[in-house]
Design a protein around this motif. Structure first.
Motif, PDB file in Angstrom:
ATOM      1  N   VAL B 105      25.779  85.554  13.329  1.00  0.00           N
ATOM      2  CA  VAL B 105      26.564  84.318  13.428  1.00  0.00           C
ATOM      3  C   VAL B 105      27.483  84.182  12.208  1.00  0.00           C
ATOM      4  O   VAL B 105      28.665  83.854  12.337  1.00  0.00           O
ATOM      5  CB  VAL B 105      25.632  83.089  13.560  1.00  0.00           C
ATOM      6  CG1 VAL B 105      26.425  81.793  13.440  1.00  0.00           C
ATOM      7  CG2 VAL B 105      24.901  83.121  14.892  1.00  0.00           C
ATOM      8  N   MET B 108      30.392  86.599  12.267  1.00  0.00           N
ATOM      9  CA  MET B 108      31.502  86.250  13.167  1.00  0.00           C
ATOM     10  C   MET B 108      32.667  85.694  12.360  1.00  0.00           C
ATOM     11  O   MET B 108      33.831  85.997  12.623  1.00  0.00           O
ATOM     12  CB  MET B 108      31.068  85.169  14.165  1.00  0.00           C
ATOM     13  CG  MET B 108      30.124  85.624  15.229  1.00  0.00           C
ATOM     14  SD  MET B 108      29.582  84.193  16.206  1.00  0.00           S
ATOM     15  CE  MET B 108      28.195  84.898  17.086  1.00  0.00           C
ATOM     16  N   GLY B 109      32.349  84.857  11.374  1.00  0.00           N
ATOM     17  CA  GLY B 109      33.392  84.229  10.559  1.00  0.00           C
ATOM     18  C   GLY B 109      34.178  85.216   9.731  1.00  0.00           C
ATOM     19  O   GLY B 109      35.371  85.036   9.495  1.00  0.00           O
ATOM     20  N   LEU B 111      34.099  88.944  10.141  1.00  0.00           N
ATOM     21  CA  LEU B 111      34.596  90.151  10.810  1.00  0.00           C
ATOM     22  C   LEU B 111      35.657  89.873  11.861  1.00  0.00           C
ATOM     23  O   LEU B 111      36.527  90.713  12.096  1.00  0.00           O
ATOM     24  CB  LEU B 111      33.429  90.912  11.432  1.00  0.00           C
ATOM     25  CG  LEU B 111      32.413  91.409  10.402  1.00  0.00           C
ATOM     26  CD1 LEU B 111      31.217  92.029  11.082  1.00  0.00           C
ATOM     27  CD2 LEU B 111      33.049  92.422   9.470  1.00  0.00           C
ATOM     28  N   SER B 112      35.598  88.686  12.484  1.00  0.00           N
ATOM     29  CA  SER B 112      36.603  88.419  13.518  1.00  0.00           C
ATOM     30  C   SER B 112      37.980  88.201  12.899  1.00  0.00           C
ATOM     31  O   SER B 112      38.980  88.246  13.599  1.00  0.00           O
ATOM     32  CB  SER B 112      36.190  87.221  14.371  1.00  0.00           C
ATOM     33  OG  SER B 112      35.989  86.118  13.553  1.00  0.00           O
TER      34      SER B 112
END
Lengths: 267, 254
Positions: B105, B108-109, B111-112
């Motif tokens: 979770v 996500m912040g 790597l995206s």
């Protein structure tokens, strides 16, 4: 067993089948978590219209199916977003319309023959070398795009609003995921046929999601179930003279059942 | 008291923003700045347009009139979204069966935001640091759905700060969190504001969250009815009106 690997048609079936199985499993995880599992079923029916059009025009049914499936998947996505239709309504509409169109075209072209049945029930053991390469290249493209966009797909599946707020082009990625699904469904049609292709997308992913404690694990487990089902399915089909499509889908369901049972026992 | 927009000092400038969902105005001519270092609470009753304003700031909604500038750029032209961390309102509504670990979770912040995340280096350090800041590092490999609402909230904050943002925006962050945990939660936000120099924007419908950590208050009820310091707000007519309307004040001890 040695004979199994000695036949060229089996090697081709294995090669194409494994690539397509991996693509189906990876996309299946995203589709289930997005509550879009039925899109595979709907697009498979639309694919039937594409195949029927190809047979009717006597022009590359696989390519026609691909074009129709991609077009329909984009319209389904737009309808879901713009027409305010609930849940799977757009999928249900296109699923029925696609099949109805297919039935009419098949009747008009009088092509209720071996060709059509091979699309309906799969013909992985009769796959041509050119189709193997076509399938491997397209499955490779699907896999590459999923890997490159893995974190973005995961983020928007988990928390769409935050993904948008972080600058991810969510609508663009929705379109990409929808196109990849349509392409994968058409490829999967070669393995298990139009009538069973949604199973190849949904069942291995559902099995993996039963026991995965993280997203990576869900992807790996789904891929393992899908790949093993295709390999063993082909093996059983060859040894027991059974249809490959049915063997593959029933095996994947067996794995789902075993994992479900394992989860219940160990909980 | 409504302060004028001062673009030079502000990280975010909200200028004459109006919004209409098609059944009447939700926001009318709202203007105020959010300055670097602020710990700002946007307060107001339910339906006052707080979440709508946040969505406009984040570019999720387009204002019917007016504009928002972030770090000098109009929202539509702003591209450095990793400088803004966002914690949404409905974290308690996440799919508890979603197979994501706490690590995933938070990742996500980070790597995206990268083009080819598989080749990213140092991501583990950033994830761990973000989790340490919210005291959740020992839950690294736990499934997010297995955590309590308060713990999930902390993980979402870790995700929002993992990119070392300049601004952290939180929408009703203490919904579903007990009073004791709320106290710790505001201590943590205070730490991020003071030590990490992150500007914090907090939306809530309860004036109960008013504590000594918050230094700016914006009251919204479709229009901006107050914007100024926390101390001034507590002495203001607006504050007395809100109390008279049934809002209650919870005092957090620090």
């Amino acid at each position: 067993m040695e004979a199994f690997f000695a036949y060229g048609f089996l090697q081709r079936a294995l090669l194409a089948g494994v690539f397509i199985a991996i693509a189906c499993a990876l996309l299946g995880v995203f589709l289930i978590l997005r509550r879009d599992a039925m899109i595979g079923h709907g697009l498979a029916h639309v694919t039937f219209a594409g195949v029927a059009l190809g047979l009717f025009l006597n022009y590359m049914p696989l390519v026609m199916a691909m074009a129709i499936a991609v077009g329909a998947s984009l319209i389904i996505m737009k309808l879901k977003n713009m027409a305010g239709l609930h849940g799977d309504t757009a999928i249900a509409i296109f699923s029925s319309v696609g099949f109805a169109l297919g039935v009419i075209l098949v009747t008009l072209s009088q092509s209720f023959n071996v060709d059509l049945f091979s699309y309906l029930f799969g013909e992985i053991l009769a796959i041509e070398p050119s189709e193997v390469w076509f399938s491997i290249i397209l499955a490779g493209v699907v896999l590459s795009l999923v890997v490159v966009n893995y974190h973005k797909f995961m983020y928007m599946t988990f928390d769409r609003e935050s993904a948008k707020a972080s600058g991810i082009k969510v609508n663009r990625l929705d379109t990409l995921l929808t196109i990849l699904t349509a392409v994968t469904i058409v490829l999967g049609m070669k393995v298990v046929g139009i009538l069973l292709v949604s199973a190849l997308v949904v069942i291995p992913a559902a099995a993996g999601l039963q026991i995965a404690s993280n997203f990576r694990q869900a992807m790996l487990l789904s891929t393992a179930v899908s790949t093993i089902s295709v390999v063993l399915g082909l093996l059983f089909a060859f040894i027991l003279d059974l249809p490959a499509s049915g063997s593959i889908v029933l095996l994947s369901f067996l794995f789902f059942g075993l994992i479900f049972g394992f989860k219940r026992i160990t909980r | 008291m409504v302060s004028p927009v001062n673009e030079k000092e502000s990280l975010i400038a909200i200028e004459d923003v109006c919004y209409d969902y098609g059944h009447g105005s939700v926001l009318k001519q709202v203007s105020f700045p959010i300055n670097s270092g602020d710990f700002l609470a946007i307060i107001g009753p339910n339906g006052s347009g707080k979440t709508t304003l946040l969505k406009i700031i984040l570019g999720l909604l387009k204002p019917t009139e007016g504009k928002v500038r972030i770090m000098g750029k109009l929202v539509g032209e702003f591209s450095e979204w990793q400088k803004i961390g966002y914690v949404p309102q409905k974290v308690t509504h996440i799919d508890s069966f979603f197979p994501a670990s706490v690590r995933e979770v938070v990742a996500m912040g980070i790597l995206s935001a990268q083009r080819f995340p598989r080749f990213a280096k140092g991501e583990d350090d950033s994830i761990l640091k973000a989790l340490q800041q919210v005291e959740m590092e020992k839950y690294l490999n736990r499934r997010i759905g297995s955590l309590s609402a308060g713990q999930q909230q902390r993980v979402f904050i870790a995700r929002a700060i993992a990119n070392q943002p300049k601004i952290l925006i939180l929408d009703e962050p203490t919904t579903g969190v007990d009073a004791r945990t709320q106290g710790h939660f505001y201590d943590m936000l205070h730490h991020l504001n003071q030590k990490e120099k992150i500007t914090i924007v907090l939306v809530t419908h309860e004036i109960g969250i008013m504590n000594r950590h918050i230094n700016q208050v914006a009251c919204l009820n479709q229009k901006l009815t107050y914007h100024g310091t926390h101390e001034e707000f507590c002495r203001s007519e607006e504050f007395r009106k809100m109390l008279a309307d049934g809002h209650h004040l919870i005092s957090h001890r620090h």
